[in-house]
Each structure stands twice: as structure tokens, then as C-alpha cells.
Design an enzyme around this catalytic site. Structure first.
Site, mmCIF file in Angstrom:
data_model
loop_
_atom_site.group_PDB
_atom_site.id
_atom_site.type_symbol
_atom_site.label_atom_id
_atom_site.label_comp_id
_atom_site.label_asym_id
_atom_site.label_seq_id
_atom_site.Cartn_x
_atom_site.Cartn_y
_atom_site.Cartn_z
ATOM 1 N N ASP A 25 11.691 25.936 -4.785
ATOM 2 C CA ASP A 25 11.235 24.777 -4.510
ATOM 3 C C ASP A 25 12.773 23.834 -4.220
ATOM 4 O O ASP A 25 13.606 24.550 -4.393
ATOM 5 C CB ASP A 25 10.401 23.986 -5.291
ATOM 6 N N HIS A 67 10.150 22.727 1.579
ATOM 7 C CA HIS A 67 10.574 22.752 0.382
ATOM 8 C C HIS A 67 11.867 23.862 0.072
ATOM 9 O O HIS A 67 11.660 24.911 -0.785
ATOM 10 C CB HIS A 67 9.426 23.379 -0.580
ATOM 11 N N GLU A 105 3.676 21.032 3.411
ATOM 12 C CA GLU A 105 4.555 19.686 3.488
ATOM 13 C C GLU A 105 5.837 20.203 4.296
ATOM 14 O O GLU A 105 6.899 19.758 3.685
ATOM 15 C CB GLU A 105 4.725 19.405 2.038
#
Ligand code: ACM
Ligand code: ZN
Length: 763
Positions: free
Chosen positions: A195, A268, A331
Site C-alpha cells: 500500500d 495505493h 480507490e
């Protein structure tokens, strides 16, 4: 399969306590068929573990190690042609009905125990059932109740996830985590390895992932939503070597748990880009992220990027034998792609419509690569945007919607909606809970989760492989805290994914999980006792003067004792039965007592009675369905909203403002209106742009009493106090203007802000 749930106590008096029923035998997940029979099996050093016919040494050793750890005895492990007395017999029987991978049968009699299944996985699950049947704690007499269990899981994907990027956990704890999964018959460990805040898996071809991406310079202290952002200035990080990964994979495999590794793309990715900035749109430079959130710099879909990711995935594939590779996909802001010459050129060249289709192009290329390696791609539900890659499996986290869409299109789905499956949410709304990301997910709600949405037909529903809870660790930095967040919620989820829906019963679960607390104590597990929390419901008194309050707990098997005079409640205090009624500001302190012993923490709340409390209230607009459950009364129930905010403490509007009119019942001299408003900008919850208070004596003609603009409202104070010259009024109208569009540079920018209000007070 026969499903028999009998209340044996009524039939033959097996139980000493007539109120206990078989559904109170502390097994979680509850077996799909169980019958208790008379007597018990006594386990001592003379008992052996017998592998009947097959080599089940791994399973036998795990059982033996467990017995040794818990009771200090080690049993003899032997082979035999057929089951023996004074033995725990482990047997594979391919011909019986139990040929489903995870199904098993457990029969215990005073003479012997038999665990029989079509596969070693089934035998392993049977062993976990036996472990849960063993007496809790450090006892000398080891009596196992006699039962006849036929069992198999409802779903094939029974998962728990762990984020090791935001915080890193040692191999020793990962193994414990796997043990916990095994104990509750989970079969999938989703290991979130990369991440923005850290890359945690050794990739031999790219040493800078270890040198640079695995470490951040410092870490944000406190909540991301705090206006003041402070950092600890301590270098933080680490990664698992490939040798350690192999060790964990083997450990999990012995416990019949498959590991699904996650390598995040295209978003990410900041930790990776810190080491390899050429794989971004702008070229960097970047640093490994030191705070939480969503970051704009993502992988740019260049050939070099695909080469990098394919090389990374080649090493990942060689480490993890399971079928699935998780590629993230969630995302991913498209801002950089929109402004990147290369990305725009690629969109033109490939005839793509927009950046969403570019993301889909990205995922499809990775899917083809994984397919060439004989692996299946799974990703978060954003991989639906711009078109789903063929054969991709979808992990539905933003509610059920993505999962429904994917299942209807014939794709497999794992359900993990935030509202039931995010174990980084608060499990208690008591004020002494450790900091969590936000929102509220108590164990009772997890238990009520149904992974198959009504919107699916029977054949579409077959695509729901199961469900999983996610443990994001922005605010969870130690193994003990991970344990606190997963226990006992993972036990509730275990029953959701294993036990047939019609057999689920929350009261029985609450009894069984609290019985298991002794076992968890023995293992030294730091579980939450929030199941013993006390909650109130408030109602207006019939006279419209004051309140009625009822108290309840998510553990229904105990008494609630309370005081109204400020004393600490104990055994001698009032026992809650009928609603508590009062018309003056009152503090209620309450405690849950089971057979004289305190359970959980003290409840303490002050109900502030003012002119508006319990009166008539009319809302000009219906609140948003997510924050409407208590209706307008929520705003005049004497309580400011709890933190974390729960739906029934707050009234919420998205984009819209609040228009509320309180009828005080008769005319009063008023001089102040106070509003309890929430500000959590990181969740898109903003303070108002402005507000107005009006009054009336007839409910028709209103006079403006006070108007506040945004810059007149103190953003650091939750309670907005609006004072004005003394006025005679019967009706008080409060108009609150929504903040409007979430500003540029904030997550969710461009979307309408939330307005959350919990209380209107009139003095
Ligand atoms: C997620 O929670 N971003 C999958
Ligand atoms: Zn680009």
C-alpha cells in the site's frame, strides 16, 4: 443432510440446568446438525489419537500439540485399520456423504471419539470442533460431552483480511492470526501486502522495494481527521522475506487455510513509486506515505510499468500456491492520468472512452498475465468501472451493489461490505474505546450480516462465494490491538459464513461466545467485551414532559442494575425492568451483572432536559436513509450524539440542509438554541455554511432571531450555541445550510458534503 436442533434438556434431562439447551454448547460456528447424547468421554493420558487407514499425521499432531498446550498431556499417535475405543479416531471415508471438501462428522460416545470426513480438510475442521468441546481453562478433568455432529459450511470463501502495510506485524503474529482463523473454520487469509505506506514482500528482482518502499520516515499521530496533523518522526517499516513468506504459506496450508496475497495496483502505489518513480505519470520524486488516505500518484500504464508488475507478480505467483491473486484496484484517483501525455495517448490509441476504461484496460492486461500463470484475478469492486476483466472475481466492499452487478454478469463475488465487514470500525460507542477509523459495527450487527442479497436470483446467488472481514490497520499498530478488533466479531462472522442462515440465533451466539471467553483468556487473546455494553432507547413521555428511557445489552443473559443519583451501580441497585421516566436533567449509571458478577464496563450518560426535549418536532425534509433511523425525535431526545457516530443518534443529510421545527407545547421565554453538529471532514461530514433560528407564537408567522454565517461558527467546538435577546415563542425553527460541495484537494471532492446533527436544545 438431516438438521436436528433438539432441546435435549426437555427430552431426557441431560442438562442440570433446565434453561440450557443444546444451542448453548459453546461451539462457534454452530454445527449444521447436532444431537447431544447421554454421557461423556473422559480424555486423559491413556487415550490415543488413532489415524484410521490414512496418513493424517499433520492433523493428529496439530490436535496433540493443542492438547499439550492446554492441558500439559501428550497423547500417543498410532495407525490402525479401524476405529478403536479409548481413542480419538481420525478417519477419511470417501464413500460417505461427507465428500464435500470441508464437511465432517464428529461422534463422541463414552467409549471413543470419531472424526470422519471425505478429506483431511474436513477432518481438520472436525478437530477444531473437538477443541471447542474441550473444557475451558487449565483444568485437570477433561470431559468431552457426547454429541453426534454432521456439519459442512454454507460458503466456500470464509475469509479474514489483514493490512500489514499501514502497520507491520511479525511472522509470529501472522501465524497466531492463522491459528485464530483455523479455530473458527475460516479457510482464506487475505494478506494485504502493499500500500502507500509500505511494501511488505521481498521481491528479489527489485531490491529498492526492500530498501526504500518498505520504510517510511515517520507516521501520523492521532486521527487523520484531526485538523492539527502531528507526526512521530520515527522511521517505521519492515517486510517479509521470501523465506518467511514460504514459512507462513506452509504453516497456513497445514491448517487448511489458503492465502490470497494482495499487490495493489494501479492506486495505493506510492510506496512502490517512491523506489521506482519512473513508473508514475509525473516521474516523481515521491516518498513512502506517512499518513493515511488516498494518494494521487498511481501507476502509469506504460510498458515499463507492466513489465515491473509482471515481474513482481511472477515472484508472488511462485510463492503462493493458491488459485487467487488479489490486485487491489480500489480507490485509484484518475487525476494524474487525465494530465498525462502518455495516458491520454494510450486512451486514443486503444480507442478507450475515458480514464475508467483505461483502468479497465490496466486490469485486463494484468488478468491476461495472471491467466497465463494459471491464476485467477480478484480485485475490489472498482474493477467493475470501465468494464470488468473476463473471469475476474469481485470483492464487493462499497456495499452490496458491486457484488450484485458482478454476480448478475456471471462473475464470482466475495461480499465484504463496509457496513458489516470492516473490523477497523468501532465495535463500541463507549467513550474509552481506543481510537478507530470511525463508524460503528458492533458484534450483534456483524452477526446479522447476510452475504446473499435479495436482489439475486437463485442461480445468480451461486456466484456469491462467501464473505470476508477486512482489518485495515491505520489505527491498529500492535498484535494485541488487532486481537481486540477481531474478537469476538470474527466469531460472529464465522457463523455467518459457515452456519445455515435458518439456524442462526443471536441469543444463542451471545451465550456461546461469552462461554468461550474463558478459552480465549487461556490463549491470552485480548478480546473486546463490548458485547456487555449497555445501550439506551429514548421515547417522549406521554405527557410530552421529559423522557422514557429503556436500557438493553447485546448480551441478553444478564441483569442491568442502575442508579439515578450518581452512585456507582452494583448488585443492590435497581434492576432495569420498566422504562425509566424523568422530566429533569438526569444521569443514568448502569452495570451489567450476571449471577452477581460485573460484566463489561459501566454505562454512564447524562440526559439534558430542556424546553425542546420530548416535544413535537417536524422535519421539513426526510433525512438521508443512512442517518434517519431515529426520526426527528433523535434531535430532542436529551442526548448529544455518541462518538463514534451511529445512525440512530444522528440525523443526516447529504447535500441538503436541516429544516426542523419544534413545538414547545406552549409559549416560553427563550434566549438560546444549541445545536450538536458533527465535523469529520475526512468522512465528508462538514460543518454548516450557515444557519438561522426563527420563532413563532402561532406556527404560521415566523420572526428571525439570529443568523450565523460560516465564519461566525467555531469549527473546533461541536456544540453551536446561538444566543439572542429573550423572546416569547412556542415554535422554534432551525434552518441549517449544508456545507455544499466537498472542496478541491479533499477526498470525495466535488461530491455533496454530509450534515449530521444530533440534538437541538432550547433554553
Ligand atoms: C478498501 O477499503 N479501500 C477496499
Ligand atoms: Zn500516465
Amino acid at each position: 443432510m438431516l438438521v436436528i436442533i433438539l432441546n435435549i434438556s426437555l427430552m431426557n434431562g441431560v442438562f442440570a440446568n433446565p434453561e440450557k439447551s443444546i444451542s448453548d454448547i459453546p461451539l462457534i460456528p454452530f454445527p449444521n446438525s447436532i444431537v447431544q447424547t447421554p454421557g461423556k468421554f473422559s480424555l486423559d493420558e491413556n487415550v490415543s489419537i488413532v489415524m484410521v487407514g490414512e496418513n493424517l499425521r499433520n492433523e493428529a499432531e496439530i490436535l496433540n500439540d493443542h492438547i499439550h498446550l492446554r492441558y500439559g498431556i501428550r497423547l500417543r499417535v498410532t495407525n490402525a485399520k479401524s476405529a478403536r475405543n479409548a481413542a480419538i479416531n481420525l478417519s477419511i471415508k470417501k464413500s460417505n456423504e461427507n465428500n464435500q471438501l470441508s464437511a465432517y462428522r464428529l461422534i463422541s460416545t463414552p467409549d471413543r471419539i470419531l472424526i470422519e470426513a471425505g478429506t483431511s480438510t474436513g477432518v481438520f475442521h472436525g478437530i477444531q470442533t473437538l477443541i471447542q468441546l474441550m473444557p475451558p481453562g487449565n483444568v485437570r478433568i477433561l470431559d468431552i460431552p457426547c454429541v453426534n455432529i454432521e456439519d459442512k459450511p454454507r460458503f466456500s470463501w470464509r475469509g479474514m483480511h489483514l493490512d500489514v502495510s499501514r502497520h507491520f506485524f511479525p511472522v509470529s503474529f501472522i501465524k497466531k492470526y492463522i491459528d485464530y482463523l483455523a479455530l473458527y473454520k475460516f479457510n482464506t487469509f487475505h494478506w494485504h501486502l502493499t500500500d502507500d505506506q509500505g511494501w511488505r514482500i521481498e521481491i528479489k528482482k527489485y531490491p529498492k522495494l526492500q530498501e526504500i518502499s518498505a520504510y517510511r520516515k515517520r507516521t501520523l499521530k492521532g486521527h487523520l481527521g484531526n485538523p492539527k496533523q502531528e507526526y512521530d518522526e520515527i522511521r517505521y517499516g519492515g517486510y517479509y522475506t521470501q523465506q518467511e513468506i514460504r514459512e507462513v504459506v506452509e504453516y497456513a496450508s497445514k491448517r487448511h487455510i489458503n492465502i490470497v496475497p494482495e499487490i495493489e495496483m494501479p492506486g495505493h502505489a506510492q510506496a512502490a513509486l517512491a523506489a521506482y518513480p519512473a513508473l508514475s505519470c509525473t516521474g516523481g520524486p515521491f516518498e513512502v506515505a506517512d499518513k493515511w488516505g488516498v494518494f494521487y500518484d498511481v501507476f502509469c500504464p506504460r510498458n515499463e510499468t507492466f513489465e515491473f508488475l509482471q515481474n513482481v507478480l511472477s515472484e508472488v505467483v511462485s510463492l503462493f500456491p493458491g488459485k487467487y491473486i488479489h490486485i487491489g484496484g480500489d480507490e485509484c484517483p484518475k487525476d494524474r492520468w487525465e494530465n498525462c501525455v502518455h495516458c491520454q495517448e494510450l486512451i486514443r490509441k486503444e480507442g478507450l472512452k475515458d480514464e475508467n476504461e483505461l483502468q479497465s484496460y490496466f486490469i485486463k492486461r494484468i488478468q491476461q498475465f495472471l491467466s497465463s500463470k494459471n491464476k485467477k484475478l480478484i480485485g475490489w469492486d472498482e474493477i467493475l468501472d470501465g468494464g470488468l476483466a473476463p473471469e475476474a472475481t469481485v470483492m464487493s466492499w462499497r456495499g452490496y451493489r458491486g457484488g450484485i452487478q458482478a454476480a448478475k454478469a456471471g462473475h464470482d463475488v466475495v461480499m465484504t461490505p463496509t457496513s458489516f465487514c470492516y473490523f477497523d470500525f468501532y465495535q463500541s460507542d463507549y467513550p474509552d474505546e481506543p481510537l478507530a477509523i470511525g463508524a460503528y459495527l458492533p458484534v450483534e450487527r456483524v452477526y446479522g450480516f447476510e452475504p446473499v442479497p435479495d436482489a439475486l436470483s437463485k442461480s445468480e446467488a451461486k456466484h456469491i462465494l462467501g464473505a470476508q472481514a477486512n482489518v485495515w490497520t491505520e489505527y491498529i499498530s500492535t498484535p494485541e490491538h488487532v486481537e481486540y478488533m477481531i474478537f469476538p466479531r470474527m466469531a460472529a462472522l464465522a457463523e455467518v459464513v459457515w452456519t445455515n442462515a435458518e439456524l442462526k440465533n443471536y441469543e444463542s451466539f451471545a451465550n456461546r461466545i461469552t462461554s468461550q471467553f474463558k478459552m480465549l483468556d487461556f490463549f491470552g487473546i485480548n478480546y473486546s467485551k463490548a458485547i456487555y455494553d449497555i445501550h439506551e432507547s429514548t421515547y417522549p413521555a406521554e405527557s410530552r414532559k421529559g423522557l422514557h428511557v429503556t436500557l438493553r445489552s447485546s448480551y441478553p443473559h444478564a441483569k442491568i442494575h442502575y442508579t439515578l443519583n450518581g452512585d456507582v451501580p452494583d448488585n443492590t441497585s435497581y434492576v432495569f425492568k420498566d422504562p425509566i421516566q424523568f422530566d429533569q436533567s438526569t444521569g443514568i449509571r448502569a452495570m451489567l451483572m450476571e449471577q452477581g458478577t460485573q460484566r463489561g464496563r459501566e454505562y454512564s450518560k447524562v440526559f439534558r432536559i430542556n424546553l425542546a426535549t420530548g416535544k413535537e418536532i417536524i422535519l421539513g425534509k426526510e433525512p438521508h436513509e443512512e442517518y434517519s433511523s431515529g426520526g426527528g425525535f433523535t434531535l430532542i431526545n436529551g442526548l448529544t450524539g455518541s462518538m463514534p457516530w451511529m445512525a440512530n443518534d444522528w440525523i443526516g443529510y447529504r447535500g441538503d440542509g436541516l429544516d426542523a421545527t419544534v413545538d414547545l407545547g406552549k409559549e416560553y421565554n427563550i434566549k438560546k438554541v444549541s445545536l450538536d453538529v458533527l465535523r469529520e471532514e475526512v468522512y465528508g461530514i462538514y460543518f454548516p455554511k450557515g444557519l438561522r433560528v426563527l420563532s413563532s407564537t402561532d406556527g404560521v408567522n415566523y420572526t428571525s432571531l439570529k443568523k450565523l454565517e460560516e465564519d461566525e461558527i467555531n469549527p473546533d467546538k461541536r456544540l453551536i450555541e446561538i444566543e439572542f435577546p429573550k423572546t416569547i415563542a412556542r415554535y422554534v425553527k432551525v434552518l441549517v445550510r449544508n456545507y455544499g460541495e466537498i472542496p478541491e484537494g479533499r477526498y470525495g471532492s466535488g461530491k455533496p458534503a454530509w450534515l449530521l446533527v444530533s440534538e437541538i436544545m432550547v433554553d
